[in-house]
Design a protein around this motif. Structure first.
Motif, PDB file in Angstrom:
ATOM      1  N   GLY A   3      94.029 -36.965 -21.976  1.00 37.26           N
ATOM      2  CA  GLY A   3      94.602 -38.110 -21.286  1.00 37.26           C
ATOM      3  C   GLY A   3      95.932 -38.514 -21.875  1.00 37.26           C
ATOM      4  N   LYS A   4      96.967 -38.504 -21.062  1.00 33.32           N
ATOM      5  CA  LYS A   4      98.292 -38.910 -21.506  1.00 33.32           C
ATOM      6  C   LYS A   4      98.734 -40.115 -20.685  1.00 33.32           C
ATOM      7  CE  LYS A   4      99.815 -34.299 -22.909  1.00 33.32           C
ATOM      8  NZ  LYS A   4     100.835 -33.252 -22.744  1.00 33.32           N
ATOM      9  N   PRO A   5      99.171 -41.190 -21.360  1.00 31.55           N
ATOM     10  CA  PRO A   5      99.581 -42.368 -20.607  1.00 31.55           C
ATOM     11  C   PRO A   5     100.792 -42.088 -19.736  1.00 31.55           C
ATOM     12  CG  PRO A   5     100.165 -42.573 -22.938  1.00 31.55           C
ATOM     13  CD  PRO A   5      99.324 -41.339 -22.806  1.00 31.55           C
ATOM     14  N   ASP A   6     100.786 -42.666 -18.544  1.00 32.77           N
ATOM     15  CA  ASP A   6     101.883 -42.528 -17.598  1.00 32.77           C
ATOM     16  C   ASP A   6     102.434 -43.921 -17.335  1.00 32.77           C
ATOM     17  OD1 ASP A   6     103.643 -41.761 -15.646  1.00 32.77           O
ATOM     18  OD2 ASP A   6     102.130 -41.765 -14.057  1.00 32.77           O
ATOM     19  N   THR A   7     103.678 -44.156 -17.705  1.00 34.84           N
ATOM     20  CA  THR A   7     104.240 -45.492 -17.570  1.00 34.84           C
ATOM     21  C   THR A   7     105.397 -45.479 -16.587  1.00 34.84           C
ATOM     22  OG1 THR A   7     105.743 -45.130 -19.421  1.00 34.84           O
ATOM     23  CG2 THR A   7     103.606 -46.085 -19.939  1.00 34.84           C
ATOM     24  N   SER A   8     105.514 -46.566 -15.852  1.00 32.93           N
ATOM     25  CA  SER A   8     106.647 -46.763 -14.955  1.00 32.93           C
ATOM     26  C   SER A   8     106.931 -48.252 -14.883  1.00 32.93           C
ATOM     27  CB  SER A   8     106.334 -46.209 -13.560  1.00 32.93           C
ATOM     28  OG  SER A   8     105.168 -46.816 -13.046  1.00 32.93           O
ATOM     29  N   GLN A   9     108.174 -48.602 -14.647  1.00 34.61           N
ATOM     30  CA  GLN A   9     108.568 -50.007 -14.660  1.00 34.61           C
ATOM     31  C   GLN A   9     108.977 -50.468 -13.268  1.00 34.61           C
ATOM     32  OE1 GLN A   9     111.632 -50.384 -17.624  1.00 34.61           O
ATOM     33  NE2 GLN A   9     110.152 -50.612 -19.269  1.00 34.61           N
ATOM     34  N   HIS A  10     108.631 -51.723 -13.005  1.00 31.20           N
ATOM     35  CA  HIS A  10     109.004 -52.347 -11.746  1.00 31.20           C
ATOM     36  C   HIS A  10     110.019 -53.451 -12.043  1.00 31.20           C
ATOM     37  CE1 HIS A  10     105.680 -50.712  -9.134  1.00 31.20           C
ATOM     38  NE2 HIS A  10     105.368 -50.287 -10.346  1.00 31.20           N
ATOM     39  N   PRO A  11     111.285 -53.224 -11.733  1.00 27.00           N
ATOM     40  CA  PRO A  11     112.297 -54.248 -12.040  1.00 27.00           C
ATOM     41  C   PRO A  11     112.113 -55.483 -11.184  1.00 27.00           C
ATOM     42  CG  PRO A  11     113.242 -52.488 -10.720  1.00 27.00           C
ATOM     43  CD  PRO A  11     111.860 -52.054 -11.070  1.00 27.00           C
ATOM     44  N   LYS A  12     112.418 -56.621 -11.776  1.00 22.49           N
ATOM     45  CA  LYS A  12     112.338 -57.904 -11.088  1.00 22.49           C
ATOM     46  C   LYS A  12     113.750 -58.439 -10.883  1.00 22.49           C
ATOM     47  CE  LYS A  12     107.804 -58.518 -10.940  1.00 22.49           C
ATOM     48  NZ  LYS A  12     107.042 -58.771  -9.716  1.00 22.49           N
ATOM     49  N   GLY A  13     114.043 -58.870  -9.690  1.00 17.15           N
ATOM     50  CA  GLY A  13     115.371 -59.390  -9.413  1.00 17.15           C
ATOM     51  C   GLY A  13     115.497 -60.883  -9.593  1.00 17.15           C
ATOM     52  N   ASP A  14     114.394 -61.547  -9.925  1.00 12.87           N
ATOM     53  CA  ASP A  14     114.430 -63.002 -10.055  1.00 12.87           C
ATOM     54  C   ASP A  14     114.432 -63.460 -11.501  1.00 12.87           C
ATOM     55  OD1 ASP A  14     111.930 -62.236 -10.759  1.00 12.87           O
ATOM     56  OD2 ASP A  14     110.870 -63.383  -9.191  1.00 12.87           O
ATOM     57  N   GLY A  15     114.707 -62.553 -12.433  1.00 15.76           N
ATOM     58  CA  GLY A  15     114.782 -62.935 -13.838  1.00 15.76           C
ATOM     59  C   GLY A  15     113.453 -62.906 -14.568  1.00 15.76           C
ATOM     60  N   ARG A  16     112.357 -62.705 -13.851  1.00 18.30           N
ATOM     61  CA  ARG A  16     111.063 -62.642 -14.521  1.00 18.30           C
ATOM     62  C   ARG A  16     110.913 -61.313 -15.258  1.00 18.30           C
ATOM     63  NH1 ARG A  16     106.664 -63.900 -10.093  1.00 18.30           N
ATOM     64  NH2 ARG A  16     108.122 -62.642  -8.832  1.00 18.30           N
ATOM     65  N   PRO A  17     110.063 -61.267 -16.307  1.00 19.56           N
ATOM     66  CA  PRO A  17     109.890 -60.018 -17.072  1.00 19.56           C
ATOM     67  C   PRO A  17     109.389 -58.899 -16.166  1.00 19.56           C
ATOM     68  CG  PRO A  17     108.877 -61.869 -18.222  1.00 19.56           C
ATOM     69  CD  PRO A  17     109.259 -62.365 -16.856  1.00 19.56           C
ATOM     70  N   ARG A  18     109.858 -57.705 -16.424  1.00 17.04           N
ATOM     71  CA  ARG A  18     109.433 -56.545 -15.659  1.00 17.04           C
ATOM     72  C   ARG A  18     108.018 -56.151 -16.069  1.00 17.04           C
ATOM     73  NH1 ARG A  18     114.105 -52.241 -16.519  1.00 17.04           N
ATOM     74  NH2 ARG A  18     113.739 -52.946 -18.652  1.00 17.04           N
ATOM     75  N   ALA A  99      97.863 -56.592 -19.869  1.00 17.00           N
ATOM     76  CA  ALA A  99      98.053 -56.814 -21.300  1.00 17.00           C
ATOM     77  C   ALA A  99      99.520 -57.109 -21.537  1.00 17.00           C
ATOM     78  CB  ALA A  99      97.605 -55.594 -22.102  1.00 17.00           C
ATOM     79  N   GLY A 100      99.847 -58.387 -21.665  1.00 12.99           N
ATOM     80  CA  GLY A 100     101.247 -58.782 -21.803  1.00 12.99           C
ATOM     81  C   GLY A 100     102.009 -58.460 -20.539  1.00 12.99           C
ATOM     82  N   ASN A 101     103.085 -57.688 -20.687  1.00 14.78           N
ATOM     83  CA  ASN A 101     103.876 -57.274 -19.534  1.00 14.78           C
ATOM     84  C   ASN A 101     103.475 -55.899 -19.018  1.00 14.78           C
ATOM     85  OD1 ASN A 101     105.406 -59.639 -19.596  1.00 14.78           O
ATOM     86  ND2 ASN A 101     106.881 -58.776 -21.068  1.00 14.78           N
ATOM     87  N   GLU A 102     102.283 -55.437 -19.429  1.00 12.37           N
ATOM     88  CA  GLU A 102     101.786 -54.148 -18.971  1.00 12.37           C
ATOM     89  C   GLU A 102     100.584 -54.332 -18.050  1.00 12.37           C
ATOM     90  OE1 GLU A 102     102.671 -50.525 -22.083  1.00 12.37           O
ATOM     91  OE2 GLU A 102     100.913 -51.776 -22.441  1.00 12.37           O
ATOM     92  N   ARG A 103     100.560 -53.565 -16.997  1.00 12.40           N
ATOM     93  CA  ARG A 103      99.364 -53.451 -16.169  1.00 12.40           C
ATOM     94  C   ARG A 103      98.817 -52.060 -16.409  1.00 12.40           C
ATOM     95  NH1 ARG A 103     101.294 -54.640 -11.615  1.00 12.40           N
ATOM     96  NH2 ARG A 103     100.645 -56.809 -11.486  1.00 12.40           N
ATOM     97  N   ILE A 104      97.646 -52.007 -17.027  1.00  7.20           N
ATOM     98  CA  ILE A 104      97.076 -50.734 -17.468  1.00  7.20           C
ATOM     99  C   ILE A 104      95.993 -50.288 -16.494  1.00  7.20           C
ATOM    100  CG2 ILE A 104      95.872 -49.539 -19.347  1.00  7.20           C
ATOM    101  CD1 ILE A 104      97.153 -51.575 -21.262  1.00  7.20           C
TER     102      ILE A 104
END
Length: 200
Positions: A3-18, A99-104
């Motif tokens: 199992g290898k973690p796969d991460t991707s980010q969703h940018p926010k345009g309203d200043g909220r944390p990604r 978990a924080g700014n992560e959705r796992i």
């Protein structure tokens, strides 16, 4: 399977944390033992109302079975030599949490194993408690929130039941016993037990 973690980010345009999306695969065991009250399942307790099976992350180069055995020993103290792996069972549990700014997003590979070891030694950094539960009590303990865990419990319980029925149906009778010989006392007139007292 590793199992290898796969991460991707969703940018926010309203200043909220990604929010970072992370996918990972873990492996573990549904552990059970037979008792006078019936089959009981091992559940580990961690935070709030979260009960689940012993499981954990892959190490570099590990196969899923090796990971499940290692993590089960680390989290419960039950050694691989104290587990009897039940062949033919493999279940999957999928769930997501924040978990924080992560959705796992977890995919859990679960095997089935029987033990005669009732003593469990939990790692305090991993869990807060444990319990051995009958199927009905295990389902009630898991609660309504963790549907995937209840589904795996049902799969394991049904598998054990079907396997036991199959063993009874395929059991062959033993070899026929040899006929018993009936021993009778001899009635021969000269047999010592029947000989009369000689007359003078």
């Amino acid at each position: 399977m590793q199992g290898k973690p796969d991460t991707s980010q969703h940018p926010k345009g309203d200043g909220r944390p990604r929010i970072t999306e992370k996918k990972q695969v873990v492996a573990g065991f549904v552990v059970f033992r037979r008792t006078p009250d019936g089959v009981k399942y091992l559940l580990l307790y961690k935070r709030g109302s979260y009960w689940n099976f012993p499981k954990g992350h892959f190490e570099e180069g590990e196969e899923s079975m090796a990971t499940a055995l290692r993590e089960t020993e680390e989290e419960t103290g039950i050694k691989p030599s104290e587990l009897r792996i039940i062949p033919g069972f493999r279940a999957y549990e999928k769930f997501a949490f924040r978990a924080g700014n992560e959705r796992i997003h977890d995919t859990v590979i679960l095997f089935l194993a029987e033990t005669r070891q009732p003593n469990v030694r939990i790692a305090p950094r991993e869990h807060s408690g444990f319990g051995w539960f009958t199927y009905q009590d295990a389902v009630a303990t898991v609660g309504k929130k963790y549907v995937a865990t209840k589904h795996v419990l049902k799969q394991a319980h049904d598998f054990i039941h079907r396997r036991r029925q199959g063993q009874h149906q395929t059991a062959k009778p033993g070899p026929p016993r040899p006929p018993q010989r009936l021993w009778r006392r001899s009635h021969h007139p000269h047999h010592p037990r029947h000989a009369g007292t000689p007359r003078p």
